[in-house]
Design a protein around this motif. Structure first.
Motif, PDB file in Angstrom:
ATOM      1  N   ASP A  64       1.635  13.890  21.420  1.00 41.26           N
ATOM      2  CA  ASP A  64       0.186  13.721  21.345  1.00 41.26           C
ATOM      3  C   ASP A  64      -0.127  12.800  20.171  1.00 41.26           C
ATOM      4  O   ASP A  64       0.760  12.445  19.386  1.00 41.26           O
ATOM      5  N   PRO A  65      -1.384  12.369  19.998  1.00 42.73           N
ATOM      6  CA  PRO A  65      -1.725  11.463  18.899  1.00 42.73           C
ATOM      7  C   PRO A  65      -1.337  11.986  17.516  1.00 42.73           C
ATOM      8  O   PRO A  65      -0.766  11.216  16.715  1.00 42.73           O
ATOM      9  N   PRO A  66      -1.596  13.251  17.183  1.00 46.56           N
ATOM     10  CA  PRO A  66      -1.151  13.713  15.854  1.00 46.56           C
ATOM     11  C   PRO A  66       0.364  13.634  15.673  1.00 46.56           C
ATOM     12  O   PRO A  66       0.850  13.261  14.598  1.00 46.56           O
ATOM     13  N   GLY A  67       1.103  13.959  16.723  1.00 51.23           N
ATOM     14  CA  GLY A  67       2.559  13.891  16.620  1.00 51.23           C
ATOM     15  C   GLY A  67       3.038  12.467  16.434  1.00 51.23           C
ATOM     16  O   GLY A  67       3.965  12.196  15.638  1.00 51.23           O
ATOM     17  N   LEU A  68       2.440  11.516  17.168  1.00 54.14           N
ATOM     18  CA  LEU A  68       2.813  10.113  17.003  1.00 54.14           C
ATOM     19  C   LEU A  68       2.461   9.632  15.601  1.00 54.14           C
ATOM     20  O   LEU A  68       3.239   8.896  14.977  1.00 54.14           O
ATOM     21  N   THR A  69       1.325  10.069  15.084  1.00 56.85           N
ATOM     22  CA  THR A  69       0.914   9.655  13.739  1.00 56.85           C
ATOM     23  C   THR A  69       1.912  10.134  12.694  1.00 56.85           C
ATOM     24  O   THR A  69       2.286   9.377  11.781  1.00 56.85           O
ATOM     25  N   LEU A  70       2.377  11.381  12.814  1.00 56.77           N
ATOM     26  CA  LEU A  70       3.357  11.904  11.862  1.00 56.77           C
ATOM     27  C   LEU A  70       4.667  11.120  11.924  1.00 56.77           C
ATOM     28  O   LEU A  70       5.257  10.794  10.892  1.00 56.77           O
ATOM     29  N   ALA A  71       5.112  10.810  13.130  1.00 60.16           N
ATOM     30  CA  ALA A  71       6.349  10.038  13.278  1.00 60.16           C
ATOM     31  C   ALA A  71       6.180   8.629  12.701  1.00 60.16           C
ATOM     32  O   ALA A  71       7.096   8.092  12.064  1.00 60.16           O
TER      33      ALA A  71
ATOM     34  N   ALA B 226       0.830  -1.212   0.000  1.00 64.65           N
ATOM     35  CA  ALA B 226       0.000   0.000   0.000  1.00 64.65           C
ATOM     36  C   ALA B 226       0.858   1.253   0.000  1.00 64.65           C
ATOM     37  O   ALA B 226       0.598   2.196  -0.756  1.00 64.65           O
ATOM     38  N   VAL B 227       1.879   1.278   0.833  1.00 64.09           N
ATOM     39  CA  VAL B 227       2.735   2.466   0.917  1.00 64.09           C
ATOM     40  C   VAL B 227       3.461   2.696  -0.398  1.00 64.09           C
ATOM     41  O   VAL B 227       3.528   3.831  -0.904  1.00 64.09           O
ATOM     42  N   ARG B 228       3.998   1.636  -0.969  1.00 64.48           N
ATOM     43  CA  ARG B 228       4.700   1.786  -2.248  1.00 64.48           C
ATOM     44  C   ARG B 228       3.746   2.165  -3.375  1.00 64.48           C
ATOM     45  O   ARG B 228       4.159   2.747  -4.374  1.00 64.48           O
ATOM     46  N   GLY B 229       2.444   1.868  -3.184  1.00 63.67           N
ATOM     47  CA  GLY B 229       1.447   2.240  -4.192  1.00 63.67           C
ATOM     48  C   GLY B 229       0.851   3.616  -3.946  1.00 63.67           C
ATOM     49  O   GLY B 229      -0.134   3.984  -4.588  1.00 63.67           O
ATOM     50  N   GLY B 230       1.428   4.370  -3.011  1.00 63.49           N
ATOM     51  CA  GLY B 230       0.967   5.719  -2.749  1.00 63.49           C
ATOM     52  C   GLY B 230      -0.199   5.810  -1.781  1.00 63.49           C
ATOM     53  O   GLY B 230      -0.828   6.866  -1.667  1.00 63.49           O
ATOM     54  N   GLN B 231      -0.491   4.709  -1.060  1.00 61.36           N
ATOM     55  CA  GLN B 231      -1.621   4.703  -0.124  1.00 61.36           C
ATOM     56  C   GLN B 231      -1.109   4.694   1.318  1.00 61.36           C
ATOM     57  O   GLN B 231      -1.290   3.735   2.066  1.00 61.36           O
ATOM     58  N   LEU B 232      -0.486   5.790   1.703  1.00 60.66           N
ATOM     59  CA  LEU B 232       0.001   5.932   3.063  1.00 60.66           C
ATOM     60  C   LEU B 232      -1.184   6.130   4.004  1.00 60.66           C
ATOM     61  O   LEU B 232      -2.015   7.007   3.764  1.00 60.66           O
TER      62      LEU B 232
ATOM     63  N   LEU C 250       7.023   4.646   8.207  1.00 62.56           N
ATOM     64  CA  LEU C 250       6.488   3.780   7.150  1.00 62.56           C
ATOM     65  C   LEU C 250       7.145   4.112   5.805  1.00 62.56           C
ATOM     66  O   LEU C 250       7.493   3.201   5.037  1.00 62.56           O
ATOM     67  N   ARG C 251       7.270   5.392   5.514  1.00 62.01           N
ATOM     68  CA  ARG C 251       7.915   5.777   4.259  1.00 62.01           C
ATOM     69  C   ARG C 251       9.360   5.261   4.216  1.00 62.01           C
ATOM     70  O   ARG C 251       9.830   4.762   3.189  1.00 62.01           O
ATOM     71  N   GLN C 252      10.036   5.384   5.331  1.00 60.64           N
ATOM     72  CA  GLN C 252      11.452   5.002   5.378  1.00 60.64           C
ATOM     73  C   GLN C 252      11.625   3.476   5.284  1.00 60.64           C
ATOM     74  O   GLN C 252      12.482   2.991   4.553  1.00 60.64           O
ATOM     75  N   GLU C 253      10.786   2.726   6.044  1.00 58.26           N
ATOM     76  CA  GLU C 253      11.019   1.282   6.128  1.00 58.26           C
ATOM     77  C   GLU C 253      10.288   0.479   5.068  1.00 58.26           C
ATOM     78  O   GLU C 253      10.702  -0.644   4.742  1.00 58.26           O
ATOM     79  N   LEU C 254       9.203   1.040   4.530  1.00 50.66           N
ATOM     80  CA  LEU C 254       8.413   0.272   3.559  1.00 50.66           C
ATOM     81  C   LEU C 254       8.440   0.863   2.162  1.00 50.66           C
ATOM     82  O   LEU C 254       7.711   0.389   1.277  1.00 50.66           O
ATOM     83  N   GLY C 255       9.263   1.885   1.948  1.00 49.81           N
ATOM     84  CA  GLY C 255       9.363   2.477   0.626  1.00 49.81           C
ATOM     85  C   GLY C 255       9.939   1.491  -0.379  1.00 49.81           C
ATOM     86  O   GLY C 255      10.278   0.365  -0.057  1.00 49.81           O
ATOM     87  N   ALA C 256      10.071   1.918  -1.611  1.00 50.89           N
ATOM     88  CA  ALA C 256      10.570   1.055  -2.671  1.00 50.89           C
ATOM     89  C   ALA C 256      11.930   0.482  -2.294  1.00 50.89           C
ATOM     90  O   ALA C 256      12.806   1.205  -1.812  1.00 50.89           O
ATOM     91  N   PRO C 257      12.099  -0.832  -2.454  1.00 50.08           N
ATOM     92  CA  PRO C 257      13.370  -1.453  -2.070  1.00 50.08           C
ATOM     93  C   PRO C 257      14.519  -0.957  -2.934  1.00 50.08           C
ATOM     94  O   PRO C 257      14.319  -0.446  -4.017  1.00 50.08           O
TER      95      PRO C 257
END
Length: 383
Positions: free
Chosen positions: A364-371, A293-299, A376-383
């Motif tokens: 706070d929850p928004p801050g945790l969500t951003l982190a 999903a992440v690699r398909g642009g669905q973060l 996710l982008r870093q670890e699940l991005g395109a290999p």
């Protein structure tokens, strides 16, 4: 003067006859209930005598406090049905008596003076069956686990017991909080039999290796049971079996700290974090659905909501929810420490998530969500 009418003669019943009539009326009114009360008492005594010894199919199970408490009796001639509450403990495992609503069937004949005999025992209408309702129970005991199975080869039960023996210390290492450090694992004969024990449609558990019973925050309830789906279990690799069982045992360990306040992403993510903890698995290996999903642009826009963990829906969406929850807990442990993740779990069960996050990670929850999104982008991005 017309004649004065003479009064009609009055017949007076003798006092003894009047008392006899009154007594007959009273006996007619009270005699039948008295007979019924005696018969009901006989039924209750028969159930009590029969229930002093657990059924033969439970031989080998460490039981204590086994008792049937009759709550109602229904008679139909020489047959009777007693509604009863069964209570028992698994010695060394249950913190409080387990209970089950039962129906005990009885009959009597004139050969032994009309005594009642128990002819059957079954779950009461609407009550969940017990494992032994499905057949003779086989038992495998270990230092940390008690495995009870019906209709499965002895080797299967031994293999599951070995995994449970490893899972309990792994869960304890991840969760330093107080818990029994022991687990009961039930292994029914099939997926359908598993669904019967849990009172849910079999389709909800298809493909799953195991689930955990119990109520959130029920510290004084009997210990949770881990229930294995033998069909899903057979499809798992050796590593997968260890991960599944450690995940479920972690739910048992954290049950007393888990309440309706605890977000499911934290509860399920923590259990997966405990299961993967210390291993060499990468995010891309353990989160393939979310990675696609992440690699398909669905973060994901938010951390997984409770509704996303419901069974019976889209399996890929369910996989993404579990994977995202695991990666959120993994991030917290990596960035703020394992102990912080544990404290967050403890506090999130007692207070709003925003308060728990502020007091543990300083956010706070928004801050945790951003982190989390950045990870996710870093670890699940395109290999």
């Amino acid at each position: 003067m017309p004649p004065v009418p003479r009064p009609l003669p009055v017949r007076v019943l003798p006092l003894l006859s009047l008392l006899s009539l009154l007594l007959a009326v009273l006996l007619a009114a009270c005699g039948a209930p008295a007979v019924r009360d005696r018969a009901e008492g006989d039924v209750r005594e028969a159930v009590a005598a029969w229930s002093r010894t657990p059924p033969a199919q439970l031989a080998g199970i460490p039981l204590e406090g086994w008792a049937y408490e009759v709550t109602a009796v229904r008679r139909d001639g020489d047959r009777a049905t007693a509604r009863a509450a069964l209570r028992y403990r698994l010695t060394g495992y249950d913190a409080a008596p387990a209970d089950s609503a039962r129906e005990v069937l009885l009959s009597r004949d004139g050969a032994d003076g009309g005594r009642w005999h128990v002819t059957g025992d079954r779950p009461a209408p609407g009550a969940l069956p017990q494992l032994w309702d499905q057949g003779t129970v086989e038992v495998v005991r270990g230092a940390h686990a008690l495995v009870l199975g019906v209709g499965r080869p002895a080797r299967d039960l031994s293999d599951i017991a070995a995994e449970a023996e490893r899972a309990v210390p792994a869960a304890s290492a991840a969760w330093p909080g107080k818990w029994a450090g022991r687990v009961v694992v039930l292994v029914p004969g099939s997926l359908e039999r598993m669904a019967e024990l849990l009172g849910r449609p079999a389709v909800e558990y298809r493909g799953m290796g195991a689930v955990t019973t119990g109520r959130a925050g029920a510290a004084k309830a009997p210990a949770d049971r881990v229930v294995v789906n033998p069909e899903g279990w057979a499809e798992l690799s050796a590593a997968g079996r260890g991960i599944v069982l450690t995940h479920e045992v972690t739910h048992v360990a954290t049950r007393a700290a888990t309440t309706a306040r605890t977000p499911l992403w934290l509860s399920e993510g923590f259990a997966d974090w405990a299961a993967y903890r210390g291993g060499a698995v990468t995010a891309q290996q353990a989160a393939p659905a979310l990675g696609r999903a992440v690699r398909g642009g669905q973060l994901p826009a938010t951390l997984p909501g409770d509704a996303e963990f419901a069974f019976g829906g889209d399996p890929q969406a369910l996989a993404r929810a579990y994977e995202g929850a695991w990666l959120a807990c993994r991030l917290i442990a990596a960035k703020w420490g394992d102990a912080t993740l544990v404290r967050l779990y403890e506090r999130a069960g007692r207070e709003p998530l925003a308060t728990a996050l502020e007091d543990t990670v300083g956010g706070d929850p928004p801050g945790l969500t951003l982190a989390w999104q950045a990870s996710l982008r870093q670890e699940l991005g395109a290999p």
